[in-house]
Design a protein around this motif. Structure first.
Motif, PDB file in Angstrom:
ATOM      1  N   ASP A  97      -4.673  -3.615   0.926  1.00  0.00           N
ATOM      2  CA  ASP A  97      -5.106  -2.426   1.651  1.00  0.00           C
ATOM      3  C   ASP A  97      -6.518  -2.519   2.217  1.00  0.00           C
ATOM      4  N   SER A  98      -7.076  -3.717   2.249  1.00  0.00           N
ATOM      5  CA  SER A  98      -8.298  -3.892   3.039  1.00  0.00           C
ATOM      6  C   SER A  98      -8.128  -5.157   3.886  1.00  0.00           C
ATOM      7  N   TYR A  99      -8.772  -5.121   5.020  1.00  0.00           N
ATOM      8  CA  TYR A  99      -8.688  -6.255   5.944  1.00  0.00           C
ATOM      9  C   TYR A  99      -9.185  -7.526   5.262  1.00  0.00           C
ATOM     10  N   ASP A 100     -10.241  -7.398   4.457  1.00  0.00           N
ATOM     11  CA  ASP A 100     -10.801  -8.593   3.807  1.00  0.00           C
ATOM     12  C   ASP A 100      -9.806  -9.223   2.827  1.00  0.00           C
ATOM     13  N   ARG A 144      -8.372   7.324   5.189  1.00  0.00           N
ATOM     14  CA  ARG A 144      -9.005   6.013   5.061  1.00  0.00           C
ATOM     15  C   ARG A 144     -10.447   6.007   5.583  1.00  0.00           C
ATOM     16  N   LEU A 165      -5.687 -10.400  13.683  1.00  0.00           N
ATOM     17  CA  LEU A 165      -5.332 -10.137  12.288  1.00  0.00           C
ATOM     18  C   LEU A 165      -5.651  -8.679  11.928  1.00  0.00           C
ATOM     19  N   ALA A 166      -6.785  -8.188  12.446  1.00  0.00           N
ATOM     20  CA  ALA A 166      -7.163  -6.792  12.168  1.00  0.00           C
ATOM     21  C   ALA A 166      -6.111  -5.829  12.730  1.00  0.00           C
ATOM     22  N   VAL A 207     -12.050  -2.288  11.233  1.00  0.00           N
ATOM     23  CA  VAL A 207     -11.214  -2.125  10.039  1.00  0.00           C
ATOM     24  C   VAL A 207     -11.997  -2.320   8.740  1.00  0.00           C
ATOM     25  N   ARG A 208     -13.223  -2.805   8.847  1.00  0.00           N
ATOM     26  CA  ARG A 208     -14.062  -2.951   7.654  1.00  0.00           C
ATOM     27  C   ARG A 208     -14.931  -1.710   7.434  1.00  0.00           C
ATOM     28  N   LEU A 244      -6.562  -9.101   3.178  1.00  0.00           N
ATOM     29  CA  LEU A 244      -5.562  -9.769   4.019  1.00  0.00           C
ATOM     30  C   LEU A 244      -6.113 -11.092   4.546  1.00  0.00           C
ATOM     31  N   ALA A 245      -7.378 -11.064   4.973  1.00  0.00           N
ATOM     32  CA  ALA A 245      -7.984 -12.292   5.499  1.00  0.00           C
ATOM     33  C   ALA A 245      -8.082 -13.343   4.400  1.00  0.00           C
ATOM     34  N   PRO A 294       0.829  -1.218   0.000  1.00  0.00           N
ATOM     35  CA  PRO A 294       0.000   0.000   0.000  1.00  0.00           C
ATOM     36  C   PRO A 294       0.862   1.268   0.000  1.00  0.00           C
ATOM     37  N   MET A 335      -0.249  -1.768   7.633  1.00  0.00           N
ATOM     38  CA  MET A 335      -0.639  -0.639   6.780  1.00  0.00           C
ATOM     39  C   MET A 335       0.185   0.590   7.149  1.00  0.00           C
ATOM     40  N   TRP A 339      -3.128  -5.959  10.523  1.00  0.00           N
ATOM     41  CA  TRP A 339      -3.396  -5.212   9.274  1.00  0.00           C
ATOM     42  C   TRP A 339      -3.125  -3.730   9.507  1.00  0.00           C
ATOM     43  N   SER A 361       3.689   0.390   5.861  1.00  0.00           N
ATOM     44  CA  SER A 361       3.774   0.651   4.420  1.00  0.00           C
ATOM     45  C   SER A 361       3.644   2.139   4.118  1.00  0.00           C
ATOM     46  N   LEU A 362       2.773   2.811   4.848  1.00  0.00           N
ATOM     47  CA  LEU A 362       2.435   4.186   4.484  1.00  0.00           C
ATOM     48  C   LEU A 362       3.267   5.239   5.227  1.00  0.00           C
TER      49      LEU A 362
END
Lengths: 751, 202
Positions: free
Chosen positions: A535-538, B62, B31-32, B78-79, A540-541, A524, B39, B35, B42-43
Motif C-alpha cells: 500500500d505504498s509506492y516504495d 490516503r 510504476l506509480a 504517490v509518495r 511496490l518499487a 490493500p 490500489m 500502483w 484492491s479497494l
C-alpha cells in the motif's frame, strides 16, 4: 375553521419520532388548530413544545390496559383526526380500532405491504431490493447466505434493531441480542448495499395521493439517522409511480420509502415505514406540508397559512426548552453496576407489544405466516446425517472424535478431479494444506490422489516427506516457515513464498535452490496480517527491485491467501483478481515472467466444488501469458465436514420447564472454533436423532472456563436427559488440528 | 448569478488556466501510475458490489488536502501525504480512465466565504508568493467530469471531498458557480451545457 388532531410519538432523543414534526407542520397550516400530543413516557421531550395545545401522557405499553386505550382512541376519533408516528402503534391501531375517516393510518390490509422482511410494495415500485434471509434455524444455509454476500450483512428485527456484522461470531451475538429483545423467529438478515441514503415520503387517503417529496440525507447521526437533508419535489414520472403504488395498496396516512442510491445511480428499497418520518417538518420548511395536505384532504378544511419556502434544505439543532410543570421530567433511575449513566426507560416497554402484534399477525394468517413457516418446522437431518446416530451410540466412551472415512474418500476424490483442470492453457495444481489435518489418513489420501503438499514449516515439510512426497512436490508458505531448522534446509522445493519483503531479501541472499520463489501479497483493504505490503509506492518499487534479483534459474510466483470461508465469495474473487493485477505490475516492471500463481486455501466445503476454476485460470492467463500453473491449497474444504465429535450430556438445567443449559463432556479445547462457524448438531434420545435447532438454550463445555460455551441460542427437546449423546458435526480441519488436551490431569510437555 | 458575480468570476485569474497535469518521467512514473490503478482495484471491491463505476473514494483517506509545489511528477505524488485539488483530480482521471468510462478534466469556481479564504491564503502563503486560485469570495477548484462511454450526460466527481457534485447545488459554501469541462464535444451536466473548454456560469 381549524381541525382537531391527536398525534402520538413525541420522543425527541437521538432517534426521534415524527410526532413533533407533524405537530409543527399542522400548526404552520392552521395556527388555531387544536393539536393534542400523546406519548407513553413523560421523558418524551417533544411534549413540551409550544406547538401543542394539550398533552396526554399514558403509562408505558406494558402497563397500559389495551382495551381502555383502544376505547380512548375510538372516542377521540369521533372529534379528532388521529395520526401515529410509532410503527408498532400503527400496527396495533390497525388491529384494535376500526377504520374510520378520522383515523389517518393504514388499514391492516394496507400494512400487509409494509411488513418486513419482504416489503411487498416493492412489487409496485421500480426499485431493486436487497437479498433477504429469514431466520429459520438452519445455520448452514444462513452461513451460505453470508458468504454469498461477502459477509456484509445486517441483522434486523421486525420493527426495531439493526446491526451490521461481518463474521459469524458477531452475527451470533447480534441475533441473540435481538432475540432477547423480542421474537427470535422474526429476526432476518439483509445484504448490505453501499450508497447514499435517500427517502420518498408521501401522504395519502384511501389510495389517493395527497403529496410526496424526495429527501436526500446530507448529514446523519452516527446511527445513520437524518440530521440534515435536501428536499426536492418529485418529477412527474416519479409522482405517477408513487401515486400508482399508493393506489394499489389503498394507503391512508403518511409513509416513507427508505432508499439507497448506489454509485451506479440505482435505487434500492430498504424499508417502507408506515408513518411520516421524523424529518417531516423539513419538508414543510421546504414548502411541501405533507401532514397538512393529509388532514386537509381528510377534513375538507383548507390550510389557513402556507408559508413560502425560503430554502429546500433543513437541519436540526440541539437546544433547551422549558419543561411544562404539569408533566415534569421522569426521575433519573439509579444506574446498574457497570452502567456509565442513568438511562431513560423509553422503548423498553415495546417488547411485549411487539411480540403480541407479531403473534397476532401470524395467527390471523397475515403476511408473516407464509415466510416464517420454516422456523416452526426447523431443519431436519439428511439421510447421511441420520446414519451418524448408529455411529454415535456405538461409542463406548465420550468425548470421542469420529472420522467419517467414506466422506474423506469422497472429498479427496473431488480434489483429484479438480487437480486435472486446465484453463486458458495452464494447469491447476491442488496442494493439500497439511496444517488443517496432518493425520495419516488425510496425508495418505492426498498423496494417493496425486495432490501436492503445502507446508507452513520445515517440520511440516519433513512430515510430508515421510508420506512419500518428494521435495519438488511440496510448497512452503507461512510467516515462520524455516522453523524448526534454518533457511538452508530442505532445498529443492516446488515453491517457496515469502511473507514479507525482508524475508524475500534473505531468501535471495541465501544459497537455496528451489523451483519457484515468490511473494505472498498483502492485498490493500483486506485487513490481513500476512504478506508483503503493497500500500505504498516504495513497497511496490522495493518488491519490483527484489524480484529482479531472483536468480535466473528460479521461476517466479505470487501467492494470495484470503479464506473465502471468512471473507465471502465476492471478496475472495476481488482479492484474487486484485492479486493478479499487482503481480502483473511487479512482473512487468521487474522484467521477469510469472510462472505460478497460488490462490491459497480457506474454502468452505460447500463452496469448493463451485469455484469457477477454469474461468479464474483463463482470467489469470489472459493477463499473464507466461503463466504455467495455478495452485490452490485446500485443507478445510477436504476435512472440515469429515469428522464428528460425539459427546454426552453431563448436566441439564431447566427454567420454566424448558431446557435452558446443557453441560457436555467435551469443551473448547477439543472444539476451539465452536463459535467461529456454525456446526450441525444433533441430540440422540433413545435412538431418536433430532436436529438441535434455534432457541434460547446453551451448550456448555466441561471445563471451568467462562468462555467454554459451545453454542448459544439453541433448543432441546423437553425429553432430553443426562447421558443423552450429542453429535457435533463439522469437527474436522482446524477443530481437529488446533485442539489440545485440557482437564485430563496431564500436560503435553513437561519441564 | 448576478452581474457582479459574473464580473468577479470573469476576472478570476484561473479562468484562463489549463487544468493541472502531472509530469511523467518514465519508468518510475509508469510504476506509480500502476500502483494507483492496482490500489484502486484492491479497494473498490468490484466483485462484491454490483456498481459498474467505482469512484476513488480512498484517495481522500490516503492524502490530506493542502499545498504542493508544482510541477509535480507521478512518482513524487504517490509518495506525498498531502496534495492539492489539481493532484486529486489528476489521480482520479487516471483511475476513472481504467474503468472504461469517458473522463475529462474539469474546473469549477466555488462559492467560498471570506472566513475560509483568509485561512487558505495563510496556508498557501507558506509556499507560494502569489495564490491565484483564491479570490475574494470564490475559489478555483479542480474536479473530474465522468460519462458512460459515448454518453453526453456527465457527472462531476470531486475527489478532494469524495462527492459527486449536485448539478443543482450552486448556493452556499462550496456551491458551484462556474464550470469548465475540457472535452472535445459539448456535454450536459443536469440542465447545463458545458464542454469544449468554455466556461459555463451557473
Amino acid at each position: 375553521m381549524s381541525p382537531k388532531i391527536l398525534i402520538s410519538g413525541f420522543y425527541c432523543g437521538p432517534s426521534p419520532s415524527a410526532g413533533l414534526g407533524i405537530a409543527k407542520s399542522l400548526r404552520d397550516a392552521w395556527p388555531e388548530a387544536t393539536i393534542i400530543g400523546m406519548d407513553y413516557w413523560n421523558g418524551a421531550s417533544g411534549l413540551h413544545d409550544a406547538s401543542l395545545t394539550e398533552r396526554l401522557v399514558f403509562p408505558s405499553w406494558d402497563l397500559l390496559d389495551h382495551s381502555l386505550h383502544a376505547q380512548t382512541i375510538r372516542d377521540f376519533s369521533d372529534t379528532h383526526f388521529i395520526l401515529s408516528a410509532l410503527d408498532i402503534e400503527v400496527a396495533w391501531l390497525s388491529q384494535n380500532v376500526l377504520p374510520n375517516p378520522h383515523l389517518l393510518i393504514p388499514t391492516k390490509s394496507s400494512l400487509h405491504f409494509a411488513y418486513k422482511p419482504f416489503v411487498r410494495i416493492a412489487g409496485f415500485l421500480p426499485f431493486k431490493t436487497p437479498d433477504i434471509y429469514i431466520e429459520n434455524g438452519d445455520d448452514q444455509a444462513l452461513y451460505d447466505f453470508c458468504r454469498e454476500h461477502s459477509w456484509r450483512i445486517w441483522v434486523k428485527g421486525p420493527y426495531h434493531g439493526a446491526q451490521f456484522v461481518s463474521c459469524w461470531r458477531d452475527l451470533d451475538n447480534a441475533r441473540l441480542k435481538l432475540a432477547n429483545a423480542g421474537s427470535y423467529a422474526h429476526v432476518f438478515y439483509q445484504a448490505h448495499v453501499r450508497g447514499l441514503e435517500e427517502s420518498i415520503c408521501f401522504s395519502a387517503i384511501d389510495g389517493k395521493l395527497c403529496g410526496a417529496v424526495h429527501m436526500q440525507k446530507r448529514v446523519t447521526t452516527v446511527d445513520g439517522k437524518t440530521w440534515s437533508g435536501k428536499i426536492r419535489p418529485l418529477s412527474k414520472r416519479q409522482l405517477d409511480i408513487v401515486s400508482d403504488a399508493v393506489l394499489q395498496i389503498k394507503w391512508t396516512g403518511g409513509g416513507e420509502f427508505e432508499l439507497i442510491r448506489d454509485e451506479s445511480e440505482t435505487f434500492w428499497l430498504m424499508e417502507f415505514n408506515p408513518r411520516f418520518p421524523a424529518w417531516i417538518y423539513g419538508s414543510t420548511i421546504a414548502g411541501i406540508n405533507l401532514p397538512a395536505l393529509l388532514v386537509a384532504e381528510a377534513s375538507g378544511i383548507s390550510m389557513v397559512a402556507n408559508k413560502n419556502p425560503t430554502t429546500d434544505e433543513f437541519t436540526r439543532i440541539v437546544t433547551e426548552i422549558p419543561v411544562l410543570s404539569y408533566i415534569s421530567l421522569p426521575q433519573a433511575t439509579q444506574p446498574e453496576h457497570g452502567q456509565v449513566t442513568a438511562l431513560g426507560k423509553y422503548g423498553a416497554s415495546f417488547g411485549q407489544l411487539e411480540s403480541d402484534i407479531l403473534e397476532s399477525q401470524n395467527t390471523q394468517g397475515n403476511t408473516r405466516a407464509d415466510v416464517l413457516a420454516p422456523a416452526e418446522n426447523g431443519p431436519t437431518a439428511s439421510l447421511e446425517e441420520a446414519n451418524w446416530a448408529k455411529i454415535a451410540t456405538e461409542q463406548n466412551s465420550t468425548p470421542v472424535r469420529i472420522c467419517l472415512e467414506s466422506k474423506v474418500a469422497s472429498r479427496f476424490a473431488s480434489a483429484k478431479v479438480i487437480n486435472s483442470v486446465l484453463g486458458g492453457g495452464c494447469k491447476l495444481n491442488v496442494a493439500y494444506s497439511i496444517k488443517t489435518c496432518p493425520d495419516k489418513l488425510y496425508m495418505t489420501e492426498a498423496f494417493n490422489c496425486g495432490l501436492m503438499a503445502e507446508a507452513i514449516s520445515l517440520a511440516e515439510v519433513e512430515h510430508a516427506l515421510t508420506f512419500g512426497w518428494e521435495r519438488h512436490q511440496i510448497i512452503l508458505n507461512g510467516p515462520a516457515k524455516w522453523w524448526p531448522r534454518t533457511i538452508d534446509d530442505n532445498q529443492g522445493l516446488a515453491a517457496v513464498f515469502c511473507d514479507s519483503l525482508d524475508e524475500f531479501e534473505r531468501l535471495i541472499r541465501s544459497d537455496r535452490q528451489d523451483k519457484v520463489w515468490g511473494l505472498r501479497l498483502k492485498i490493500p483493504g483486506f485487513g490481513s496480517r500476512f504478506g508483503a505490503e503493497l500500500d505504498s509506492y516504495d513497497d511496490l518499487a522495493r518488491a519490483t527491485s527484489l524480484i529482479q534479483r531472483v536468480p535466473a534459474g528460479i521461476k517466479l510466483g505470487f501467492h494470495v491467501h484470503m479464506a473465502s470461508n471468512l471473507i465471502g465469495k465476492g471478496h475472495w474473487q476481488d482479492a484474487v483478481e486484485s492479486a493478479i493485477g499487482w503481480a502483473t505490475t511487479i512482473s512487468a516492471h521487474a522484467g521477469r515472467d510469472i510462472a505460478m500463481i497460488d490462490f491459497g486455501g480457506g474454502y468452505h466445503p460447500r463452496d469448493f466444488s463451485h469455484v469457477p476454476w477454469s474461468e479464474l485460470m483463463s482470467f489469470a492467463k489472459a493477463r499473464i501469458p507466461s503463466l504455467e500453473s495455478v495452485t490452490i491449497e485446500p485443507g478445510r474444504a477436504l476435512s472440515q465436514d469429515t469428522m464428528l465429535m460425539v459427546t454426552s450430556i453431563q448436566d441439564i438445567r431447566r427454567r420454566g420447564g424448558e431446557v435452558s443449559e446443557v453441560v457436555v463432556d467435551t469443551c473448547i479445547s477439543e472444539l476451539p472454533l465452536a463459535r467461529v462457524y456454525p456446526h450441525r448438531m444433533f441430540v440422540l434420545n433413545e435412538l431418536k436423532m433430532e436436529v438441535i435447532g434455534a432457541g434460547r438454550a446453551r451448550i456448555l463445555g466441561r471445563i471451568c472456563m467462562e468462555d467454554d460455551i459451545l453454542a448459544d441460542g439453541v433448543s432441546f427437546p423437553k425429553s432430553t436427559k443426562i447421558g443423552d449423546r450429542i453429535i457435533i458435526a463439522d469437527a474436522g480441519a482446524y477443530e481437529r488440528s488446533m485442539s489440545y488436551e485440557f482437564g485430563y490431569g496431564r500436560v503435553s510437555q513437561s519441564f | 448569478m448576478n452581474l457582479d458575480t459574473v464580473a468577479l468570476v470573469n476576472h478570476f485569474e484561473f479562468i484562463g488556466a489549463r487544468h493541472s497535469e502531472l509530469v511523467h518521467h518514465g519508468e518510475c512514473c509508469q510504476l506509480a501510475r500502476r500502483w494507483l490503478v492496482d490500489m484502486h482495484r484492491s479497494l473498490s471491491f468490484n466483485r462484491s458490489e454490483e456498481h459498474r463505476l467505482h469512484a476513488p473514494t480512498w484517495l481522500r483517506q490516503r492524502f490530506k488536502w493542502g499545498p504542493v509545489q508544482w510541477p509535480l511528477s507521478w512518482c513524487e505524488t504517490v509518495r506525498k501525504s498531502q496534495i492539492d485539488c489539481g493532484v486529486f483530480a489528476a489521480l482520479s482521471r487516471e483511475i476513472f480512465a481504467q474503468q472504461g468510462v469517458d473522463v475529462y478534466p474539469a474546473q469549477v469556481i466555488l462559492n467560498q466565504p471570506k472566513t475560509y479564504v483568509q485561512h487558505w491564503n495563510l496556508k498557501w502563503a507558506n509556499i507560494f508568493q502569489t495564490i491565484p486560485w483564491i479570490g475574494q469570495e470564490y475559489v478555483y477548484h479542480e474536479v473530474c467530469a465522468v460519462a458512460e462511454a459515448g454518453d453526453s450526460r456527465i457527472r462531476i466527481y470531486d475527489p478532494t471531498e469524495s462527492v459527486w457534485l449536485d448539478s443543482e447545488f450552486s448556493r452556499g459554501i462550496n456551491g458551484v458557480v462556474g464550470l469548465n469541462v475540457n472535452s472535445p464535444v459539448p456535454l450536459n451536466w443536469g440542465t447545463l451545457t458545458v464542454g469544449q473548454g468554455k466556461w459555463a456560469l451557473i
